[in-house]
Design an enzyme around this catalytic site. Structure first.
Site, mmCIF file in Angstrom:
data_model
loop_
_atom_site.group_PDB
_atom_site.id
_atom_site.type_symbol
_atom_site.label_atom_id
_atom_site.label_comp_id
_atom_site.label_asym_id
_atom_site.label_seq_id
_atom_site.Cartn_x
_atom_site.Cartn_y
_atom_site.Cartn_z
ATOM 1 N N LYS A 19 16.293 -6.548 69.183
ATOM 2 C CA LYS A 19 17.123 -5.700 70.054
ATOM 3 C C LYS A 19 17.377 -6.399 71.392
ATOM 4 O O LYS A 19 18.506 -6.505 71.854
ATOM 5 C CB LYS A 19 16.444 -4.341 70.291
ATOM 6 N N ARG A 187 2.589 0.148 66.564
ATOM 7 C CA ARG A 187 4.004 0.202 66.934
ATOM 8 C C ARG A 187 4.888 0.348 65.695
ATOM 9 O O ARG A 187 5.867 1.088 65.698
ATOM 10 C CB ARG A 187 4.386 -1.073 67.718
#
Ligand code: AP5
Length: 231
Positions: A19, A187
Site C-alpha cells: 500500500k 496483524r
C-alpha cells in the site's frame, strides 16, 4: 455554485502488500493526497501526544487501535484544504464499524466512496517483505534489503543504520516497532478477521467498484495493473 463530489479511493491489503509503495504513484496519477492512518498514528507516537500514548503498545503488538481514535483522526484530516478534490485512504477503514462511520461522514455532504482496491498477496510472502523493510521516517519512503535496496546497501553485509541510508537525503533508515515475526501473525489475523469484511461491506452496497490487484509480482507490474483499475 455546484461543487464536484470528491474522489474517494480506499486502498487496502494485508501488512506488507505494498500500500505504502503504490500510494505515492496513485497520488501523482490522481492529484489527490494519501491519508495513511498508520503514518498519522506513528507520528502521534513519536510526538507522545495523547493519541500516541494510547496507540504505542497496541501498535507494537500488531493489534488495531480503537475505532473511535482513527475515525476522529480521519474526520479531522479530510476537512483540510488539500482534500478538496478527494483523497486516498491507506489503511482505513479497517473494520466494518470504521467503514460505517466513513459512509456516514461522507453522507453528510452527499458523497460516497468511489473505488475500493485490494492488493492481494499470500500470507507466506509477507513475512519476508515485512522483516526486510526499512523506512525513511521523515518522508515515509520505504525500502527493502532485497526487493528495493537503497543505493548505500551492498546487499551482502548485515543491514544497519550505518549502511541503510535514504537515497535522497542520506539520512539513516529505521525499522518499524511492529515489523517483527512476533507481531506479524497478529496483524495478519486482524486483517483477515476485521478488514476483509470491509470489502464485502462495499460489495454488498453495490454502490462502488471493488477491484482486486495481484500484488504478488514485481512492483512495476503491480503498478501497471493498478493503473488499469484506476482508469
Ligand atoms: P499501517 O501503517 O497501515 O500498516 P499495515 O497495514 O500493516 O501495512 P504496512 O505499512 O506494513 O504495509 P504496506 O502495505 O504499506 O507495505 P509496503 O508498501 O511498505 O498500520 C500499522 C498499525 O497502525 C496497525 O497494525 C494498527 O495498529 C494501526 N492502525 C493503522 N490504521 C488503523 C486503523 N484504520 N484502525 C485501527 N488501527 C490502525 O511494502 C512492504 C515491504 O515490501 C517494503 O519493504 C517494500 O519495499 C516491499 N514491497 C512492496 N511491494 C513489493 C513487491 N511488489 N515486491 C517485492 N517487495 C515489495
Amino acid at each position: 455554485v455546484t461543487t464536484q463530489p470528491r474522489k474517494v479511493v480506499i486502498l487496502c491489503g494485508p501488512p506488507g502488500s505494498g500500500k505504502g509503495t503504490q500510494a505515492p504513484k496513485i497520488v501523482d496519477a490522481l492529484g489527490i493526497p494519501q491519508l495513511s492512518t498508520g503514518d498519522m498514528l506513528r507520528e502521534a507516537v513519536a510526538r507522545s501526544t495523547e493519541v500516541g500514548l494510547k496507540a504505542r503498545e497496541v501498535m507494537a503488538a500488531g493489534q488495531l487501535v480503537s475505532d473511535d481514535i482513527v475515525v476522529r483522526i480521519i474526520r479531522d484530516r479530510v476537512k483540510a484544504d488539500d482534500c478538496k478534490k478527494g483523497f486516498i485512504l491507506d489503511g482505513f477503514p479497517r473494520t466494518v464499524a470504521q467503514a460505517g462511520a466513513l459512509d456516514a461522514m461522507l453522507q453528510e455532504t452527499s458523497e460516497s466512496v468511489g473505488l475500493v482496491v485490494e492488493l492481494q498477496v499470500p500470507d507466506v510472502v509477507l513475512v519476508e517483505r515485512i522483516c526486510g523493510r526499512w523506512i525513511h521516517k521523515a518522508s515515509g519512503r520505504s525500502y527493502h534489503t532485497k526487493f528495493n535496496p537503497p543505493k548505500s546497501y551492498n546487499g551482502t553485509s548485515a543491514p544497519s543504520a550505518e549502511n541503510m541510508r535514504d537515497d535522497e537525503t542520506g539520512e539513516a533508515l529505521t525499522q518499524r516497532a511492529d515489523d517483527t515475526k512476533e507481531a506479524l501473525p497478529k496483524r495478519l489475523e486482524g486483517y483477515h478477521s476485521e478488514t476483509e469484511p470491509v470489502l464485502s461491506h462495499y460489495r454488498a452496497r453495490g454502490k462502488c467498484r471493488v477491484e482486486l490487484v495481484n500484488a504478488n509480482q514485481a512492483m512495476e507490474d503491480v503498478w501497471k495493473d493498478m493503473q488499469k483499475v484506476l482508469a
